[in-house]
Scaffold this motif. Structure first.
Motif, PDB file in Angstrom:
ATOM      1  N   ALA A 281       4.893  35.529   1.527  1.00 31.39           N
ATOM      2  CA  ALA A 281       4.089  34.466   0.911  1.00 31.39           C
ATOM      3  C   ALA A 281       4.672  33.127   1.360  1.00 31.39           C
ATOM      4  CB  ALA A 281       4.069  34.626  -0.595  1.00 31.39           C
TER       5      ALA A 281
ATOM      6  N   GLN B 174      -5.197  40.597  -8.061  1.00 33.48           N
ATOM      7  CA  GLN B 174      -5.075  39.907  -6.776  1.00 33.48           C
ATOM      8  C   GLN B 174      -3.669  40.142  -6.227  1.00 33.48           C
ATOM      9  OE1 GLN B 174      -6.106  35.909  -7.780  1.00 33.48           O
ATOM     10  NE2 GLN B 174      -8.257  36.393  -8.076  1.00 33.48           N
ATOM     11  N   THR B 175      -3.539  40.010  -4.904  1.00 35.42           N
ATOM     12  CA  THR B 175      -2.241  40.331  -4.303  1.00 35.42           C
ATOM     13  C   THR B 175      -1.165  39.303  -4.627  1.00 35.42           C
ATOM     14  OG1 THR B 175      -2.987  39.220  -2.311  1.00 35.42           O
ATOM     15  CG2 THR B 175      -3.221  41.619  -2.378  1.00 35.42           C
ATOM     16  N   THR B 176      -1.587  38.046  -4.845  1.00 34.32           N
ATOM     17  CA  THR B 176      -0.606  36.984  -5.077  1.00 34.32           C
ATOM     18  C   THR B 176      -1.003  36.172  -6.306  1.00 34.32           C
ATOM     19  OG1 THR B 176      -1.862  35.584  -3.571  1.00 34.32           O
ATOM     20  CG2 THR B 176       0.037  36.720  -2.648  1.00 34.32           C
TER      21      THR B 176
ATOM     22  N   TYR C 242      -4.217  30.740   3.142  1.00 37.10           N
ATOM     23  CA  TYR C 242      -3.643  29.516   2.576  1.00 37.10           C
ATOM     24  C   TYR C 242      -3.008  28.737   3.722  1.00 37.10           C
ATOM     25  CZ  TYR C 242      -4.002  31.545  -2.130  1.00 37.10           C
ATOM     26  OH  TYR C 242      -4.451  32.095  -3.309  1.00 37.10           O
TER      27      TYR C 242
ATOM     28  N   SER D 276       2.543  30.317  -4.953  1.00 35.54           N
ATOM     29  CA  SER D 276       1.984  31.665  -4.986  1.00 35.54           C
ATOM     30  C   SER D 276       2.922  32.643  -4.291  1.00 35.54           C
ATOM     31  CB  SER D 276       0.629  31.695  -4.291  1.00 35.54           C
ATOM     32  OG  SER D 276      -0.366  31.343  -5.210  1.00 35.54           O
TER      33      SER D 276
ATOM     34  N   PHE E  48     -13.062  38.521   7.426  1.00 37.81           N
ATOM     35  CA  PHE E  48     -12.700  39.856   6.946  1.00 37.81           C
ATOM     36  C   PHE E  48     -13.732  40.862   7.442  1.00 37.81           C
ATOM     37  CE2 PHE E  48     -13.217  43.022   3.421  1.00 37.81           C
ATOM     38  CZ  PHE E  48     -12.049  43.720   3.660  1.00 37.81           C
TER      39      PHE E  48
ATOM     40  N   LEU F 266     -14.666  35.913   1.567  1.00 45.47           N
ATOM     41  CA  LEU F 266     -15.752  36.611   0.883  1.00 45.47           C
ATOM     42  C   LEU F 266     -16.331  35.654  -0.149  1.00 45.47           C
ATOM     43  CD1 LEU F 266     -13.902  39.941  -0.044  1.00 45.47           C
ATOM     44  CD2 LEU F 266     -15.718  39.730   1.656  1.00 45.47           C
TER      45      LEU F 266
ATOM     46  N   MET G 195       0.043  32.038   4.347  1.00 45.75           N
ATOM     47  CA  MET G 195      -0.063  33.380   3.767  1.00 45.75           C
ATOM     48  C   MET G 195      -1.517  33.759   3.563  1.00 45.75           C
ATOM     49  SD  MET G 195       1.049  32.419  -0.158  1.00 45.75           S
ATOM     50  CE  MET G 195       0.204  33.697  -1.074  1.00 45.75           C
ATOM     51  N   LEU G 196      -1.736  35.076   3.467  1.00 42.05           N
ATOM     52  CA  LEU G 196      -3.033  35.601   3.069  1.00 42.05           C
ATOM     53  C   LEU G 196      -2.869  36.126   1.645  1.00 42.05           C
ATOM     54  CD1 LEU G 196      -3.881  37.626   6.305  1.00 42.05           C
ATOM     55  CD2 LEU G 196      -4.906  35.462   5.611  1.00 42.05           C
ATOM     56  N   GLY G 197      -3.878  35.914   0.824  1.00 41.81           N
ATOM     57  CA  GLY G 197      -3.797  36.392  -0.558  1.00 41.81           C
ATOM     58  C   GLY G 197      -5.070  36.041  -1.285  1.00 41.81           C
ATOM     59  N   PHE G 198      -5.117  36.319  -2.572  1.00 42.46           N
ATOM     60  CA  PHE G 198      -6.249  36.017  -3.447  1.00 42.46           C
ATOM     61  C   PHE G 198      -7.431  36.947  -3.176  1.00 42.46           C
ATOM     62  CE2 PHE G 198     -10.078  33.059  -3.985  1.00 42.46           C
ATOM     63  CZ  PHE G 198     -10.291  33.410  -5.294  1.00 42.46           C
ATOM     64  N   LEU G 199      -7.975  36.921  -1.946  1.00 42.76           N
ATOM     65  CA  LEU G 199      -9.069  37.805  -1.546  1.00 42.76           C
ATOM     66  C   LEU G 199      -8.658  38.459  -0.222  1.00 42.76           C
ATOM     67  CD1 LEU G 199     -12.168  35.424  -1.769  1.00 42.76           C
ATOM     68  CD2 LEU G 199     -11.631  37.284  -3.342  1.00 42.76           C
ATOM     69  N   PRO G 200      -9.283  39.587   0.133  1.00 33.28           N
ATOM     70  CA  PRO G 200      -8.995  40.130   1.467  1.00 33.28           C
ATOM     71  C   PRO G 200      -9.291  39.093   2.546  1.00 33.28           C
ATOM     72  CG  PRO G 200     -10.222  41.733   0.158  1.00 33.28           C
ATOM     73  CD  PRO G 200     -10.200  40.445  -0.632  1.00 33.28           C
ATOM     74  N   GLY G 201      -8.266  38.660   3.257  1.00 28.72           N
ATOM     75  CA  GLY G 201      -8.439  37.718   4.359  1.00 28.72           C
ATOM     76  C   GLY G 201      -8.490  36.257   3.963  1.00 28.72           C
TER      77      GLY G 201
ATOM     78  N   ARG H 201      -0.492  42.433   2.467  1.00 29.70           N
ATOM     79  CA  ARG H 201      -0.157  41.215   3.215  1.00 29.70           C
ATOM     80  C   ARG H 201      -1.403  40.576   3.845  1.00 29.70           C
ATOM     81  NH1 ARG H 201       3.081  41.323   8.497  1.00 29.70           N
ATOM     82  NH2 ARG H 201       4.859  41.895   7.231  1.00 29.70           N
ATOM     83  N   PHE H 202      -2.519  41.323   3.870  1.00 31.95           N
ATOM     84  CA  PHE H 202      -3.783  40.751   4.340  1.00 31.95           C
ATOM     85  C   PHE H 202      -4.674  40.340   3.168  1.00 31.95           C
ATOM     86  CE2 PHE H 202      -2.433  43.930   7.529  1.00 31.95           C
ATOM     87  CZ  PHE H 202      -2.114  43.037   8.537  1.00 31.95           C
ATOM     88  N   GLY H 203      -4.111  40.384   1.973  1.00 31.44           N
ATOM     89  CA  GLY H 203      -4.884  40.014   0.787  1.00 31.44           C
ATOM     90  C   GLY H 203      -5.689  41.178   0.238  1.00 31.44           C
ATOM     91  N   ILE H 204      -5.493  42.376   0.813  1.00 33.64           N
ATOM     92  CA  ILE H 204      -6.258  43.550   0.368  1.00 33.64           C
ATOM     93  C   ILE H 204      -5.417  44.297  -0.654  1.00 33.64           C
ATOM     94  CG2 ILE H 204      -7.336  45.712   1.092  1.00 33.64           C
ATOM     95  CD1 ILE H 204      -7.532  44.385   3.940  1.00 33.64           C
TER      96      ILE H 204
ATOM     97  N   VAL I  62       5.174  41.933   1.597  1.00 37.11           N
ATOM     98  CA  VAL I  62       4.179  40.863   1.473  1.00 37.11           C
ATOM     99  C   VAL I  62       4.863  39.511   1.613  1.00 37.11           C
ATOM    100  CG1 VAL I  62       2.383  39.840   0.035  1.00 37.11           C
ATOM    101  CG2 VAL I  62       2.813  42.290  -0.095  1.00 37.11           C
TER     102      VAL I  62
END
Lengths: 229, 324
Positions: A54, B259-261, A153, B235, A207, A190, A144-150, B24-27, A52
């Motif tokens: 970031a 959450q992923t991060t 940042y 993050s 997404f 989302l 980066m992608l994070g927090f929610l799917p897709g 890595r896609f936030g999933i 991952v």
């Protein structure tokens, strides 16, 4: 811990470790993180689960039992993966990639909306049109992608419109909302609770679960917002 | 060949060991909260341990077996009964067609797992049957189960000609479940930044699981813990079991739907081996943390896998004698 001042490596629990290249947001450090993640994914070691990237870090998740079985010369799985990661960092190609994608995203700026476009303008003594002009005149790096799917940042937002998060987050930010948090911008992929200042929205699906690649954007992309006419 | 959910229960979802590869896609990986229980109930009924299970909270579901089946329940003890007859946890059990499985009382723990021999017929998303409630995908329609839902089974069993419930999980494999467990942790990246007092408070007090605790994370309440100096982090990836320090000095333990991060200081991590103990806690329960070395955490996981291997072989052999 690695002695090389360019990065440090620490365990993230017993099944992952993080390589940290620094603690400021810059495209260069972010590029290192993405390059390391790609490098590991392209030549996976036995027991690798996923990586991952970031802002300035790459985290490597692994099956510790599998790593210990495959690298029995190391006393711990952490030390084995630490060595693999350190070797890869040393061999990283530092030159910036020339294949970063430029993605244009059409944005609807609703001048009458209940969201925060007006607030951002007021905070900075600008007109709404000036805010939109400033916001759409830069290309943003997707860190980066994070927090929610897709959820993406991106940065950096021009000082003239950078605005801190809302003090009280909204309980529901609609899907497709484009927000500002300090010098970051991002797209809510989302519907979700969230505290970013919402200045616009896009109808592009960020997404799509059943696509081969479920997210529209990826880390390292360059994103430009275009006002929908 | 199916299970009918007459009553859905308060939060019943289909989960497996999770959906790795897409953080890595936030999933996030989702998956069961108590991985140990899920693996054990699958092994008991002769399944691959990555098979999907039904995760239930109390009040749990009321389920009709629409075909002869062999199942096992583990994790929380929610007073399971088949047509009024008590069913013990951690044993394979035969259910005749048209019998009803109910959960009558909360005896211990917070999450019970139901595995059915042969597994469920489910469409997978990104390689996993786990329900992702944030993204509304996976499992059954990306949501918790509702009354009238039907889970198709891949297999049916005729009534075994002898008692199959004599197989039981050996106690050495079971997590030391408790409403007030001692959970072992390893130091996180920001552990060194805790003040002396902060370190003492991390392991030297009882922390209460608060009401704002769910599958995403458990917020703990205790005497506030402080860093020796304030800290802002960018993050970065976090994991199931990561213990973060919130700005108000309280701790949050990230759970299966995390959450992923995240950007809060990573004070410590619950060791993999003890995550099931955390997973069986609920609001009002207490936990105490005990700091161990990283190498010891790894060894505990390896020792457990070794022991599980023998149990797996025994159960596979047993399941082969069941008529399908």
């Amino acid at each position: 811990m690695d002695r090389d001042a360019s990065h440090r490596i620490f365990p993230l629990g017993d099944s992952a470790l993080t390589v940290e290249f620094g603690n400021v947001i810059t495209p260069e450090l972010n590029q290192k993180a993405i390059a390391l993640a790609n490098c590991i994914e392209n030549s996976p070691f036995p027991g690798l689960i996923e990586t991952v990237p970031a802002y300035t870090t790459t985290t490597i998740f692994y099956d510790l039992v599998e790593v210990r079985r495959s690298f029995s010369e190391f006393p711990t799985a952490f030390e084995a993966v630490n060595r693999i990661a350190s070797d890869m960092v040393a061999g990283l190609d530092e030159s910036p990639p020339d294949d970063s994608r430029l993605v244009e995203i059409s944005v609807i700026f609703d001048r009458e909306s209940e969201f925060d476009l007006g607030h951002v303008a007021n905070e900075h003594g600008l007109s709404i049109d000036q805010v939109i002009d400033i916001f759409t005149s830069t290309a943003y790096r997707l860190y980066m992608l994070g927090f929610l799917p897709g959820f993406s940042y991106m940065g950096e937002v021009d000082e003239r419109i950078a605005t801190p998060r809302k003090e009280t987050p909204r309980t529901l930010v609609p899907k497709g909302s484009i927000g500002i948090a300090g010098k970051q911008t991002g797209i809510y992929s989302l519907a979700s609770p969230g505290g970013w200042q919402i200045i616009g929205r896009t109808e592009v699906e960020m997404f799509t679960p059943n696509n081969d690649s479920p997210t529209y954007l990826d880390a390292g992309d360059e994103v430009r917002f275009i006002e929908a006419k | 060949m199916s299970l009918l959910f007459e009553k859905p229960g308060i939060l019943t979802t289909v989960q497996d060991l999770g959906r790795p590869g897409y953080r890595r896609f936030g999933i996030n990986p989702s998956g069961v909260m108590d991985r140990c229980a899920s693996r054990l109930v699958n092994i008991l009924v002769g399944n691959d341990e990555t098979e999907a299970v039904v995760e239930m909270h109390f009040p749990a579901a009321q389920i009709v077996f629409e075909s002869d089946s062999i199942f096992a329940i583990g994790g929380a003890d929610l007073g399971a009964e088949i047509d009024g007859e008590a069913i013990e946890n951690w044993r394979p059990t035969f259910a005749a067609k048209h019998t009803t499985l109910k959960f009558t009382r909360k005896n211990s723990g917070h999450r019970a797992y139901l595995a059915v021999s042969g597994g469920f017929k489910l469409e997978k998303w990104l390689g996993s049957a786990s329900t992702n409630l944030t993204a509304c995908v996976g499992g059954v329609g990306g949501r918790k189960l509702v009354a009238g839902d039907i889970l198709e089974l891949r297999q049916t069993h005729t009534r075994p000609n002898r008692d199959i419930s004599h197989v039981k999980v050996s106690t050495s494999l079971l997590p030391f479940y408790s409403r007030f467990p001692t959970v072992r942790i390893t130091a996180g990246a920001e552990y060194q930044l805790l003040s002396e007092v902060g370190r003492e408070l991390l392991t030297g007090q009882d922390l209460t699981i608060t009401n704002t605790s769910d599958r995403m994370g458990f917020r703990l309440s205790g005497e506030p813990i402080s860093l020796s100096k304030p800290l802002e982090l960018l993050s970065s990836a976090v994991d199931f079991g990561t213990i973060q320090l919130l700005p108000d000095g309280q701790l949050i333990v990230l759970m299966a739907d995390h959450q992923t991060t995240g950007g809060y200081p990573r004070i410590a991590h619950v060791i993999s081996q003890d995550l099931p103990l955390m997973a069986q806690l609920g609001p009002g329960d207490k936990v105490g943390f005990h700091l161990i070395e990283h190498a010891e955490a790894e060894q505990l996981a390896i020792d457990f896998e070794r022991e599980l291997r023998f149990f797996r072989v025994g159960c596979k052999f047993q399941a082969q004698t069941w008529t399908k």
